[in-house]
Design a protein around this motif. Structure first.
Motif, PDB file in Angstrom:
ATOM      1  N   LEU A 158      12.866   3.975  10.203  1.00 15.34           N
ATOM      2  CA  LEU A 158      13.358   2.947  11.123  1.00 15.34           C
ATOM      3  C   LEU A 158      12.756   1.596  10.757  1.00 15.34           C
ATOM      4  CD1 LEU A 158      13.073   4.876  14.516  1.00 15.34           C
ATOM      5  CD2 LEU A 158      15.084   4.627  13.056  1.00 15.34           C
ATOM      6  N   ILE A 159      13.632   0.605  10.609  1.00 18.41           N
ATOM      7  CA  ILE A 159      13.195  -0.739  10.201  1.00 18.41           C
ATOM      8  C   ILE A 159      13.836  -1.765  11.136  1.00 18.41           C
ATOM      9  CG2 ILE A 159      13.189  -2.434   8.317  1.00 18.41           C
ATOM     10  CD1 ILE A 159      13.290  -0.081   6.348  1.00 18.41           C
ATOM     11  N   HIS A 160      13.005  -2.519  11.850  1.00 20.31           N
ATOM     12  CA  HIS A 160      13.520  -3.541  12.761  1.00 20.31           C
ATOM     13  C   HIS A 160      14.299  -4.601  11.961  1.00 20.31           C
ATOM     14  CE1 HIS A 160      13.507  -6.880  15.630  1.00 20.31           C
ATOM     15  NE2 HIS A 160      13.282  -5.979  16.569  1.00 20.31           N
ATOM     16  N   PRO A 161      15.408  -5.097  12.511  1.00 16.73           N
ATOM     17  CA  PRO A 161      16.232  -6.064  11.749  1.00 16.73           C
ATOM     18  C   PRO A 161      15.504  -7.352  11.361  1.00 16.73           C
ATOM     19  CG  PRO A 161      17.384  -5.324  13.733  1.00 16.73           C
ATOM     20  CD  PRO A 161      16.036  -4.699  13.779  1.00 16.73           C
ATOM     21  N   SER A 162      14.412  -7.674  12.027  1.00 17.11           N
ATOM     22  CA  SER A 162      13.697  -8.923  11.707  1.00 17.11           C
ATOM     23  C   SER A 162      12.743  -8.784  10.519  1.00 17.11           C
ATOM     24  CB  SER A 162      12.878  -9.371  12.921  1.00 17.11           C
ATOM     25  OG  SER A 162      11.843  -8.429  13.173  1.00 17.11           O
ATOM     26  N   VAL A 163      12.563  -7.580  10.016  1.00 14.26           N
ATOM     27  CA  VAL A 163      11.566  -7.340   8.956  1.00 14.26           C
ATOM     28  C   VAL A 163      11.993  -8.020   7.651  1.00 14.26           C
ATOM     29  CG1 VAL A 163      10.585  -5.508   7.501  1.00 14.26           C
ATOM     30  CG2 VAL A 163      10.730  -5.201   9.976  1.00 14.26           C
ATOM     31  N   ILE A 164      11.017  -8.590   6.941  1.00 11.56           N
ATOM     32  CA  ILE A 164      11.279  -9.210   5.629  1.00 11.56           C
ATOM     33  C   ILE A 164      10.656  -8.300   4.570  1.00 11.56           C
ATOM     34  CG2 ILE A 164      10.809 -11.207   4.147  1.00 11.56           C
ATOM     35  CD1 ILE A 164      10.780 -12.894   6.753  1.00 11.56           C
ATOM     36  N   ILE A 165      11.501  -7.818   3.672  1.00 11.69           N
ATOM     37  CA  ILE A 165      11.034  -6.875   2.649  1.00 11.69           C
ATOM     38  C   ILE A 165      11.318  -7.457   1.268  1.00 11.69           C
ATOM     39  CG2 ILE A 165      11.294  -4.544   1.688  1.00 11.69           C
ATOM     40  CD1 ILE A 165      12.026  -3.570   4.455  1.00 11.69           C
ATOM     41  N   GLY A 166      10.278  -7.536   0.418  1.00 13.54           N
ATOM     42  CA  GLY A 166      10.418  -8.090  -0.929  1.00 13.54           C
ATOM     43  C   GLY A 166      11.141  -7.132  -1.878  1.00 13.54           C
ATOM     44  N   ILE A 167      11.306  -7.605  -3.091  1.00 14.95           N
ATOM     45  CA  ILE A 167      11.971  -6.814  -4.130  1.00 14.95           C
ATOM     46  C   ILE A 167      11.028  -5.706  -4.605  1.00 14.95           C
ATOM     47  CG2 ILE A 167      12.863  -6.975  -6.524  1.00 14.95           C
ATOM     48  CD1 ILE A 167      13.747  -9.861  -5.750  1.00 14.95           C
ATOM     49  N   ASP A 168      11.602  -4.535  -4.945  1.00 21.67           N
ATOM     50  CA  ASP A 168      10.845  -3.414  -5.507  1.00 21.67           C
ATOM     51  C   ASP A 168       9.839  -2.826  -4.514  1.00 21.67           C
ATOM     52  OD1 ASP A 168       9.960  -1.603  -7.464  1.00 21.67           O
ATOM     53  OD2 ASP A 168       8.379  -2.976  -8.115  1.00 21.67           O
ATOM     54  N   VAL A 169      10.254  -2.776  -3.240  1.00 19.56           N
ATOM     55  CA  VAL A 169       9.410  -2.150  -2.209  1.00 19.56           C
ATOM     56  C   VAL A 169       9.977  -0.769  -1.909  1.00 19.56           C
ATOM     57  CG1 VAL A 169       8.789  -2.254   0.256  1.00 19.56           C
ATOM     58  CG2 VAL A 169       8.616  -4.312  -1.175  1.00 19.56           C
ATOM     59  N   GLU A 170       9.104   0.243  -1.803  1.00 18.25           N
ATOM     60  CA  GLU A 170       9.553   1.595  -1.436  1.00 18.25           C
ATOM     61  C   GLU A 170       8.975   1.968  -0.079  1.00 18.25           C
ATOM     62  OE1 GLU A 170       8.417   4.300  -4.537  1.00 18.25           O
ATOM     63  OE2 GLU A 170       9.650   3.247  -6.027  1.00 18.25           O
ATOM     64  N   ILE A 171       9.810   2.594   0.742  1.00 21.99           N
ATOM     65  CA  ILE A 171       9.373   2.994   2.089  1.00 21.99           C
ATOM     66  C   ILE A 171       9.741   4.462   2.301  1.00 21.99           C
ATOM     67  CG2 ILE A 171       9.673   2.573   4.570  1.00 21.99           C
ATOM     68  CD1 ILE A 171      10.362  -0.372   3.762  1.00 21.99           C
ATOM     69  N   GLY A 172       8.760   5.280   2.674  1.00 25.35           N
ATOM     70  CA  GLY A 172       8.969   6.718   2.792  1.00 25.35           C
ATOM     71  C   GLY A 172       9.654   7.118   4.092  1.00 25.35           C
ATOM     72  N   ILE A 173      10.099   8.380   4.138  1.00 25.04           N
ATOM     73  CA  ILE A 173      10.825   8.848   5.327  1.00 25.04           C
ATOM     74  C   ILE A 173       9.868   9.002   6.506  1.00 25.04           C
ATOM     75  CG2 ILE A 173      12.710  10.020   4.129  1.00 25.04           C
ATOM     76  CD1 ILE A 173      11.291  12.650   4.861  1.00 25.04           C
ATOM     77  N   GLY A 174      10.447   8.785   7.703  1.00 28.67           N
ATOM     78  CA  GLY A 174       9.653   8.933   8.925  1.00 28.67           C
ATOM     79  C   GLY A 174       8.733   7.768   9.196  1.00 28.67           C
ATOM     80  N   THR A 175       8.846   6.710   8.398  1.00 32.49           N
ATOM     81  CA  THR A 175       8.036   5.502   8.615  1.00 32.49           C
ATOM     82  C   THR A 175       8.803   4.543   9.506  1.00 32.49           C
ATOM     83  OG1 THR A 175       6.666   5.655   6.646  1.00 32.49           O
ATOM     84  CG2 THR A 175       7.208   3.429   7.365  1.00 32.49           C
ATOM     85  N   VAL A 176       8.066   3.846  10.399  1.00 34.71           N
ATOM     86  CA  VAL A 176       8.687   2.784  11.203  1.00 34.71           C
ATOM     87  C   VAL A 176       8.056   1.450  10.817  1.00 34.71           C
ATOM     88  CG1 VAL A 176       7.101   3.151  13.179  1.00 34.71           C
ATOM     89  CG2 VAL A 176       9.277   1.958  13.519  1.00 34.71           C
ATOM     90  N   ILE A 177       8.924   0.455  10.619  1.00 33.32           N
ATOM     91  CA  ILE A 177       8.472  -0.907  10.326  1.00 33.32           C
ATOM     92  C   ILE A 177       8.906  -1.758  11.519  1.00 33.32           C
ATOM     93  CG2 ILE A 177       8.390  -2.753   8.604  1.00 33.32           C
ATOM     94  CD1 ILE A 177       7.851  -0.248   7.131  1.00 33.32           C
ATOM     95  N   MET A 178       7.936  -2.306  12.239  1.00 29.73           N
ATOM     96  CA  MET A 178       8.231  -2.957  13.529  1.00 29.73           C
ATOM     97  C   MET A 178       8.552  -4.449  13.368  1.00 29.73           C
ATOM     98  SD  MET A 178       5.814  -0.910  16.102  1.00 29.73           S
ATOM     99  CE  MET A 178       6.155   0.820  16.389  1.00 29.73           C
ATOM    100  N   ALA A 179       8.892  -5.072  14.513  1.00 28.36           N
ATOM    101  CA  ALA A 179       9.387  -6.452  14.503  1.00 28.36           C
ATOM    102  C   ALA A 179       8.382  -7.410  13.865  1.00 28.36           C
ATOM    103  CB  ALA A 179       9.661  -6.898  15.930  1.00 28.36           C
ATOM    104  N   GLY A 180       8.918  -8.325  13.077  1.00 31.77           N
ATOM    105  CA  GLY A 180       8.113  -9.421  12.541  1.00 31.77           C
ATOM    106  C   GLY A 180       7.243  -9.079  11.351  1.00 31.77           C
ATOM    107  N   VAL A 181       7.383  -7.883  10.801  1.00 38.73           N
ATOM    108  CA  VAL A 181       6.561  -7.482   9.641  1.00 38.73           C
ATOM    109  C   VAL A 181       7.100  -8.151   8.370  1.00 38.73           C
ATOM    110  CG1 VAL A 181       5.985  -5.503   8.145  1.00 38.73           C
ATOM    111  CG2 VAL A 181       5.827  -5.289  10.645  1.00 38.73           C
ATOM    112  N   VAL A 182       6.167  -8.502   7.466  1.00 33.15           N
ATOM    113  CA  VAL A 182       6.543  -8.969   6.123  1.00 33.15           C
ATOM    114  C   VAL A 182       5.879  -8.029   5.112  1.00 33.15           C
ATOM    115  CG1 VAL A 182       6.422 -10.849   4.439  1.00 33.15           C
ATOM    116  CG2 VAL A 182       6.645 -11.381   6.879  1.00 33.15           C
ATOM    117  N   ILE A 183       6.694  -7.477   4.203  1.00 32.93           N
ATOM    118  CA  ILE A 183       6.155  -6.630   3.132  1.00 32.93           C
ATOM    119  C   ILE A 183       6.578  -7.265   1.811  1.00 32.93           C
ATOM    120  CG2 ILE A 183       6.119  -4.335   2.069  1.00 32.93           C
ATOM    121  CD1 ILE A 183       7.013  -3.206   4.792  1.00 32.93           C
ATOM    122  N   ASN A 184       5.603  -7.673   1.026  1.00 30.70           N
ATOM    123  CA  ASN A 184       5.950  -8.374  -0.212  1.00 30.70           C
ATOM    124  C   ASN A 184       6.151  -7.434  -1.397  1.00 30.70           C
ATOM    125  OD1 ASN A 184       6.544 -11.027   0.315  1.00 30.70           O
ATOM    126  ND2 ASN A 184       4.401 -11.670   0.385  1.00 30.70           N
TER     127      ASN A 184
END
Ligand SMILES: CC(C)(COP(=O)(O)OP(=O)(O)OC[C@H]1O[C@@H](n2cnc3c(N)ncnc32)[C@H](O)[C@@H]1OP(=O)(O)O)[C@@H](O)C(=O)NCCC(=O)NCCS
Length: 206
Positions: free
Chosen positions: A90-116
């Protein structure tokens, strides 16, 4: 993907997870399972049974484990995966995710997160509200990064560790498996031994 999402855990964390799922707009219905029989609804969503009932919905629903405690979440998510249930990310629509980022199953990324760029997030992680993870981070399975945590570039957080609210981690720092880092801590060196760490800079708590 199924039409229905079942979230296991109807607590405060479960509510934030459900809010994200609603905003993703992918499921026609969302319900909870919770072992506390006194909770009938949470945030307007119905509790339709207990954790063990998940298996009866195997073919009709996607699943998410919304339990904050890392080892409990790990045990349950692994059981669901072993039994062939479909666990989603689950990834909140406001999340900013950079290029070449991997996210595993069952992970939640909450509002306002930035992952470079080029960061790797394992399975079953909680990347909590407004945290930032810079480039080339490695976040292993079942980690919780609390709200407002800032991880600089090339930080590694070992399996099952919990980084407390508002903590700051300098670049190139490795944190081993099974650590608990207190609220507002600052980490400038590696942590190589599991335990609880607090302060600025952190010290191991007895
Ligand atoms: C580190 C932590 C887990 C310790 O919890 P605990 O074992 O119950 O510790 P206590 O509350 O009994 O405190 C014990 C001592 O450590 C100190 N301490 C606790 N947390 C501290 C912190 N984050 N920074 C500095 N000192 C801290 C207390 O002041 C107390 O000191 P004293 O003995 O001199 O009075 C907890 O305080 C913490 O910081 N949790 C993070 C919570 C969080 O991030 N929540 C977000 C959820 S999404």
């Amino acid at each position: 993907m199924k039409d229905k999402l079942i979230i296991i855990g109807a607590s405060g964390h479960g509510k934030v997870v459900a809010d994200i799922a609603i905003k993703m707009n992918k499921w026609q219905s969302i319900a909870f399972l919770d072992d506390d029989e006194s909770i009938k609804t949470s945030m307007g969503l119905v509790v339709i049974g207990k954790t063990a009932d998940a298996f009866t919905y195997k073919d009709n629903a996607d699943f998410f484990v919304a339990i904050g405690t890392n080892d409990t979440r790990e045990r349950l998510q692994e059981k669901l995966i072993d039994e062939g249930l479909n666990v989603v990310t689950l990834i909140h629509p406001s999340v900013i995710i950079g290029i070449d980022v991997e996210i595993g199953i069952g992970t939640v990324i909450m509002a306002g997160v930035v992952i470079n760029s080029s960061s790797r997030i394992g399975k079953g992680c909680i990347i909590n509200t407004s945290s930032s993870l810079d480039h080339d981070n490695i976040i292993e399975d079942y980690v919780h990064i609390s709200p407002g945590v800032n991880l600089a570039g090339t930080v590694k957080v070992g399996k099952g560790s919990w980084i407390g609210i508002g903590s700051t981690v300098s670049n190139n720092v490795n944190i081993c498996n099974g650590c608990k880092v207190g609220a507002g801590a600052v980490l400038v060196k590696d942590i190589t031994e599991p335990g609880t760490y607090v302060g600025v800079p952190v010290r191991k708590k007895d």
